[in-house]
Motif scaffolding. Sequence first.
Motif: not given
Length: 697
Positions: A274-278, A316-317, A328-333
């Motif tokens: 899983f990735y978290l973007g800011l 799924e984002i 922020a965005f959170l998603s399995p990638l």
Amino acid sequence: MVNKGMSLKLQVFLLISCLTVFSFSFGLYNNISTMRDYLNEQLASHAQGAAHSLGLSISPYMNEQNLVVAETMTNVIFDSGYYQLIQFTDIDEVVQFKRTIDFPTLSVPNWFMASFPLQPPIMTSEVSDGWRLAGQLSVQSHVGISYNNLWHHAVTSLTTTFILLIITLLIAYFILKAVLRPLKTIEQQANSASKKRFITNPIIPFTTELKAVVDAMNQMIANIQRAFKEQTQLAENLAKHAYIDSLTELPNRRALLKNFESIQSTNTPQKNQFYLGLIALPSLKSINDKQGYAAGDAYIKLGANIISKQLNQITEIQLYRVSGSEFAFLSPLTEDAVKLVHKQLIDILVANKTEHDVEDGFAKYTVTCIGANESFSDTLKRLDSQLTTNPYCDKHAELILSQADNSHHTREEWAHILTHFTEYFINELKHCNQDNFELKCIPLDDFFDLLLQPVVDNQQSIMYVESFVGFKFNGESLPTLDVFSMADKLGVLLELEQAITCFIFYKLTHIKKTPIAINISNQAIQSSAFTHWLFNLYQLQQKKLPPLLYEIKESGVILSSAVTTSFINKAKELKIDIVIENFGSNLNSFHYIRNLNVDFTKLDPCFVHDIDQADTRFFVQTVTQICHGIGLKVIAAQLETPAMIGIFSNIHVDGLQGNGLYAVQNLTTLIPVTLDSSWSCTLQLSDFCPPSNHEAE
């Protein structure tokens, strides 16, 4: 019809038909019997008249010399064919002459003559020779013509009666149809209600009893609709207040925290990444200071619209607003998906930096892979540091992930792995017949593992068991997300889904009676070819399988309601129950759920992991009441602690699932190695490991 019951209209019509047929049959029989009695009387009268007339005619010829004249006169009358017997007997009871005829062959059926026999009497008349009694003349009429007349009368009466019967039944049918037509709409209304479609009946019957039923049903439906609408509005308001940012209408920081904790509670290093973007809007402060807060709000909304529109193109984002100027965005990638997101975000940020001339730039962002067991605050601190020291804001920015990627396979290696998974299905299973299906599926044990976890009710009884599939290649366990993502990218996703389905069906032949749930992906549901193949395979293997449920994601319903509804309806025709996963994750959940014929709703994990919060608990309780009001059972999954289990039990959730109750179990551990492949059983809770005996993998 016997199993499903018989409709009231059919029962009444059959009763009317039976009574009508009986009545007309009795009338026909009575008519023919009356005609027979009439003909018997006519035969007697005819014979009596002939006896009198002939007796008078032959009385002058009663002496011995002229008796031959009397006999000749008798022969003339007898030869007319209307008489069966004419006989003259003298006073000494000596027959002087006699004429009879054998019973001729008639066109009248023998059964008819046996049922309605004619019995013409022998009529007599005394013959005198002057003043002297010469003898007695006996006459019996012939029944042949009378039988013909009776038969023709019977045929005519039968034809007329049959026509009247048909006309009467048709009239009765249409009258009955008109009277009971409102009952059909009541039945449709009741069936719709059982399928969670609550509609009022616009047809008001004139029959008093039916009118009362229709009025009561309409009132009940109206009350359900009103209660559902009120509770739905309450739940939506609670969700918006707790989890939605009022300015951008995006999920807020609290929603992000819930999803993050849910991911960390279920994700393990060997599973999905899983990735978290800011994303930051650095010019917000200067705009607020120079142009006012209204301009700052417009800047935030513009940034939210541009970024969310770009991210929505990738499934799924989800974009969140975590603070005044930060998203922020959170998603399995997968790694490839992260690179795609990076490229698209850089392109859109550079384009808007040029278009919107703002003092500190339009936006900048950074992204990181979430570490195993890493807390939300630690991840956010790392992102803040990256955003300060090395933000991505121009097209020359190179993506650097601070956490190592778990995937060690190149695209070519993935192509080889997926070919390994799907080639056997295409070559051996796709067109195999029903008889050797299980034998053909045995090699799939080298590719997949079937994992099971029970869903239990508050009495600790199994409601159903959810199935999962694990992937393995050369002794290595592969992340589920990576497998599906690369299969989609390489264009073999449906073939992979078909191979997995064949494997699950093959393994489920070892299980009897226990309901088993199978997860169906959104892409599979959207494919008419896959769903047609899936239902055909189920119908071929149905007798060997336990009761099935299909679990589909809420996002699939939102993506295409019409396609999902068609899939659900076909499944219900085959007696397959439906579970909606991640229920409540979308604000439109309550708008679609009452129109779908589903059986279970599985709460979104973010509500489960935030259940210790009072407002979340109240929201979940409201959702549960809404679902119970329309006949749905509610399941809480991913339960990890006794406290969570106790809370959900107290708010009357129907089903509980999670490692805090029973751990995921590989089916191979349930099948005794000493038994052959034909072994099967009904699953029990004792087959699964309780939490005290379970060691996290």
